[in-house]
Design a protein around this motif. Structure first.
Motif, PDB file in Angstrom:
ATOM      1  N   LEU A   1      18.177 -97.842 -39.171  1.00  0.00           N
ATOM      2  CA  LEU A   1      18.306 -97.085 -37.921  1.00  0.00           C
ATOM      3  C   LEU A   1      19.771 -96.884 -37.545  1.00  0.00           C
ATOM      4  O   LEU A   1      20.159 -95.835 -37.019  1.00  0.00           O
ATOM      5  CB  LEU A   1      17.572 -97.851 -36.816  1.00  0.00           C
ATOM      6  N   VAL A   2      20.592 -97.901 -37.815  1.00  0.00           N
ATOM      7  CA  VAL A   2      22.016 -97.819 -37.476  1.00  0.00           C
ATOM      8  C   VAL A   2      22.710 -96.787 -38.356  1.00  0.00           C
ATOM      9  O   VAL A   2      23.572 -96.034 -37.894  1.00  0.00           O
ATOM     10  CB  VAL A   2      22.678 -99.206 -37.631  1.00  0.00           C
TER      11      VAL A   2
ATOM     12  N   LEU B   1      21.292 -94.239 -40.025  1.00  0.00           N
ATOM     13  CA  LEU B   1      20.676 -92.913 -40.005  1.00  0.00           C
ATOM     14  C   LEU B   1      21.517 -91.808 -39.348  1.00  0.00           C
ATOM     15  O   LEU B   1      21.647 -90.721 -39.905  1.00  0.00           O
ATOM     16  CB  LEU B   1      19.303 -93.004 -39.330  1.00  0.00           C
ATOM     17  N   PRO B   2      22.126 -92.065 -38.171  1.00  0.00           N
ATOM     18  CA  PRO B   2      22.870 -90.974 -37.520  1.00  0.00           C
ATOM     19  C   PRO B   2      24.002 -90.389 -38.360  1.00  0.00           C
ATOM     20  O   PRO B   2      24.376 -89.244 -38.151  1.00  0.00           O
ATOM     21  CB  PRO B   2      23.428 -91.640 -36.255  1.00  0.00           C
TER      22      PRO B   2
ATOM     23  N   ALA C   1      23.894 -90.806 -41.898  1.00  0.00           N
ATOM     24  CA  ALA C   1      23.322 -90.508 -43.207  1.00  0.00           C
ATOM     25  C   ALA C   1      22.659 -89.134 -43.192  1.00  0.00           C
ATOM     26  O   ALA C   1      22.760 -88.381 -44.148  1.00  0.00           O
ATOM     27  CB  ALA C   1      22.315 -91.580 -43.608  1.00  0.00           C
ATOM     28  N   LEU C   2      22.007 -88.803 -42.097  1.00  0.00           N
ATOM     29  CA  LEU C   2      21.424 -87.470 -41.979  1.00  0.00           C
ATOM     30  C   LEU C   2      22.530 -86.493 -41.570  1.00  0.00           C
ATOM     31  O   LEU C   2      23.461 -86.870 -40.881  1.00  0.00           O
ATOM     32  CB  LEU C   2      20.311 -87.459 -40.926  1.00  0.00           C
ATOM     33  N   PRO C   3      22.422 -85.226 -42.001  1.00  0.00           N
ATOM     34  CA  PRO C   3      23.460 -84.258 -41.647  1.00  0.00           C
ATOM     35  C   PRO C   3      23.626 -84.137 -40.132  1.00  0.00           C
ATOM     36  O   PRO C   3      22.663 -84.274 -39.373  1.00  0.00           O
ATOM     37  CB  PRO C   3      22.934 -82.950 -42.224  1.00  0.00           C
TER      38      PRO C   3
ATOM     39  N   ILE D   1      23.899 -81.751 -38.246  1.00  0.00           N
ATOM     40  CA  ILE D   1      23.124 -80.706 -37.586  1.00  0.00           C
ATOM     41  C   ILE D   1      21.787 -81.252 -37.088  1.00  0.00           C
ATOM     42  O   ILE D   1      21.253 -80.797 -36.076  1.00  0.00           O
ATOM     43  CB  ILE D   1      22.921 -79.515 -38.532  1.00  0.00           C
ATOM     44  N   ILE D   2      21.259 -82.270 -37.777  1.00  0.00           N
ATOM     45  CA  ILE D   2      19.977 -82.846 -37.355  1.00  0.00           C
ATOM     46  C   ILE D   2      20.172 -83.680 -36.094  1.00  0.00           C
ATOM     47  O   ILE D   2      19.408 -83.564 -35.133  1.00  0.00           O
ATOM     48  CB  ILE D   2      19.361 -83.666 -38.502  1.00  0.00           C
ATOM     49  N   THR D   3      21.226 -84.517 -36.107  1.00  0.00           N
ATOM     50  CA  THR D   3      21.537 -85.269 -34.892  1.00  0.00           C
ATOM     51  C   THR D   3      21.770 -84.305 -33.733  1.00  0.00           C
ATOM     52  O   THR D   3      21.242 -84.481 -32.632  1.00  0.00           O
ATOM     53  CB  THR D   3      22.797 -86.129 -35.105  1.00  0.00           C
TER      54      THR D   3
ATOM     55  N   ILE E   1      30.044 -97.251 -37.459  1.00  0.00           N
ATOM     56  CA  ILE E   1      31.406 -97.488 -37.941  1.00  0.00           C
ATOM     57  C   ILE E   1      31.870 -98.884 -37.510  1.00  0.00           C
ATOM     58  O   ILE E   1      32.375 -99.667 -38.310  1.00  0.00           O
ATOM     59  CB  ILE E   1      32.377 -96.434 -37.363  1.00  0.00           C
TER      60      ILE E   1
ATOM     61  N   LYS F   1      31.864 -94.123 -44.534  1.00  0.00           N
ATOM     62  CA  LYS F   1      31.868 -93.165 -43.425  1.00  0.00           C
ATOM     63  C   LYS F   1      30.486 -92.560 -43.314  1.00  0.00           C
ATOM     64  O   LYS F   1      29.939 -92.159 -44.302  1.00  0.00           O
ATOM     65  CB  LYS F   1      32.894 -92.070 -43.668  1.00  0.00           C
TER      66      LYS F   1
END
Lengths: 269, 310
Positions: free
Chosen positions: A105-106, A108-109, A111-113, A115-117, A148, A269
């Motif tokens: 969960l940490v 994911l923000p 790891a996903l592009p 644009i999805i966030t 980070i 990153k």
């Protein structure tokens, strides 16, 4: 873990070309900030001048986005510092149910592009009828900055180990004294590094921001607009140098704060 | 409230409580970040999914909050489907090119660079990774412009017509490099390359030297050792890197907007649909596409052991 043999010539050339490919483009920005040509990207520049720095300084449309970016980056990295450290502390303490889910969960923000966030937050604001403000930008930035700080803190917690904390308890310190006098000094440079990286990431972020800013303009959004509809091109170059420096220096500092361990900052990153 | 130490104040009593119930402290520590990520991030993802099942009224342009698959069906009409195919093709091409360019850098850094050079390679990859994304894209706008350095260099060495011939190639060519797919491709490779180098380097560092010696003892020459020993062992790192390059290309909308032809990628479709068009349901459905593609990709990568290299 090194081969003793000399590297093949082709490999050496490939490696050097690869590094040059990564670095030469950025240097060009510095050259273009001094060009006398302001209507095209002509190379080589017809002449050199330093006047664009003064022009950029006096352009009033640059300062409010700069202030907004600094404010957002400061608040977001501050929030990420608290949340990321808490998360790392819990994860370092024990193996518990759902631990893997939380570490996923940490991450994911980022790891996903972006644009999805961004689109997710935009949808949520639409569903919940939340108007755009500085805080909607902060909401997005703090979310992807947590990881980070977390990455930097969790590595340091692992090195700290349980024995120091037990020793502190044996000497009569309570949890808060242990935190203040043992954990914090040991964690200090890792947190500073994580905080600076988070600041750099937030200061420079544009994709998520375009979805959460509404009509507000951060410095990267200002730059994006200039890229799409250029006005005074060398001024954009000057701003690009400022943005580059504002992200470059914290990264370099973070590297020197944490180097020499397996936990060198910036690995993820 | 008796513990090893006599209670002296509220903090000490809490310490005693934490000592007796260690799980309580863990729970207290994890609660704030978990709440934040759960509400802000997972909540938003849920909102995204929810919106993608809504639809827009064609006449009034107002979002109809009723469950429907109509919006997803719209993804399949040719103009939208083309956007998806175009984006996935670009992501695959960018990933393959990144592997090719990253390999020598990662291999040299992992197995040949020592001492100061090790630091040079580390910073040499780390600084471009972290430096401003927008500045990097902007630099390429300068480089690829019609009047820019590439045209100048090509004419300087008498290769101006080669550049012209490349730009004349249908589909991937264009008026200038900065308005062609070639330009978009170059910038994608440049911006995501460090994300490929780092995991690749990590996995190459873990290839035991003894295995290379064993391979040499068994009579394998350089190329054979590379193909039969190094490559299979480095594969998890390559896959881990490809997760980044693939996923980041799928979701980017700034690069194709600034450098490229006017044809849309998924990211641009999402951005313009939620903005000027005001069609949040279709924008949300478009945003779900990269999520689904990445979930499949991750499932395959996990099977191949890519996560050990992260």
């Amino acid at each position: 873990m090194h081969s003793d043999a000399r590297p093949p010539l082709g490999l050496t050339i490939g490696a050097i070309l690869g590094l040059l490919f990564l670095h030469l483009p950025i240097l060009l920005i510095f050259l273009y900030a001094f060009t006398t040509e302001d209507r095209s990207y002509q190379f080589p520049p017809p002449g050199l001048t330093t006047k664009w720095f003064a022009v950029a300084w006096n352009r009033e449309d640059i300062w409010p986005p700069l202030y907004l970016s600094l404010r957002v980056a400061a608040i977001s990295s501050g929030m990420a510092l608290v949340l990321g450290t808490l998360c790392a502390a819990a994860m370092a303490r024990a193996r518990f149910f759902g631990r893997d889910t939380i570490s996923l969960l940490v991450i994911l923000p980022i790891a996903l592009p972006g644009i999805i966030t961004g689109m997710s937050l935009r949808s949520a604001f639409a569903v919940a009828d939340i108007p755009f403000s500085t805080w909607t930008i902060v909401l997005g930035h703090a979310t992807f900055c947590i990881v980070i700080v977390y990455n930097n803190a969790v590595a340091r917690f692992r090195r700290l180990g349980a024995s120091m904390l037990e020793a502190s308890a044996d000497l009569g310190a309570n949890s808060f004294q242990t935190f203040r006098h043992v954990i914090l000094p040991n964690l200090g440079s890792a947190l500073l590094a994580g905080g600076m990286l988070a600041f750099a990431l937030s200061f420079d972020e544009v994709i998520v921001t375009t979805f959460t800013a509404g009509q507000q303009s951060t410095l990267p959004i200002w730059m994006l607009n200039e890229l799409v509809r250029p006005r005074q091109r060398p001024v954009t170059n000057v701003v690009a140098i400022v943005v580059f420096t504002a992200t470059f220096l914290p990264i370099l500092a973070a590297y020197y704060l944490t180097r020499g361990g397996e936990e060198t900052a910036g690995g993820g990153k | 409230m008796e513990s090893a130490h006599p209670a002296r104040g509220a903090f000490d009593r809490m310490t005693a409580l934490f000592w007796r119930r260690p799980k309580l402290l863990t729970a207290l520590l994890i609660a704030p970040p978990l709440l934040w990520l759960g509400v802000v991030y997972v909540g938003s993802l849920a909102a995204l999914l929810l919106q993608s099942f809504y639809s827009i009224d064609e006449f009034s342009g107002i979002v109809v909050p009723e469950f429907t698959l109509k919006t997803y069906a719209e993804l399949l009409i040719p103009s939208n489907y083309d956007v998806i195919v175009r984006t996935v093709t670009m992501a695959a091409a960018v990933t393959l090119a990144s592997v090719a360019i990253a390999f020598p850098v990662a291999f040299f850094a992992a197995r040949h660079a020592k001492g100061r050079w090790k630091a040079v390679f580390y910073l040499g990859v780390m600084l471009p990774l972290w430096s401003s994304y927008l500045v990097k894209v902007y630099a390429w706008k300068l480089i690829l412009a019609k009047e820019g350095i590439i045209t100048w260099a090509a004419e300087g060495i008498g290769a101006g017509n080669v550049l012209g011939a490349v730009l004349a190639i249908p589909v991937i060519g264009g008026n200038s490099l900065s308005t062609s797919y070639i330009g978009t491709f170059l910038v994608f490779v440049y911006v995501w390359l460090p994300y490929m180098i780092l995991p690749m380097q990590a996995s190459l560092e873990r290839v035991p030297t003894s295995m290379l010696e064993a391979s040499a003892d068994l009579g394998a020459r350089g190329w054979r050792t590379f193909r039969s020993v190094i490559l299979p062992l480095a594969l998890p790192g390559v896959i881990a890197g490809s997760i980044f390059t693939f996923s980041l290309t799928l979701g980017d909308y700034i690069i194709p907007q600034i450098i490229g032809s006017s044809r849309f990628f998924i990211g641009q479709a999402v951005y313009s649909l939620q903005g000027t068009a005001g069609n949040i349901p279709l924008a949300a459905a478009f945003a779900v596409v990269p999520i689904v593609i990445m979930l499949v990709y991750l499932a395959v990568a996990r099977k191949m052991g890519a996560f050990d290299a992260l």
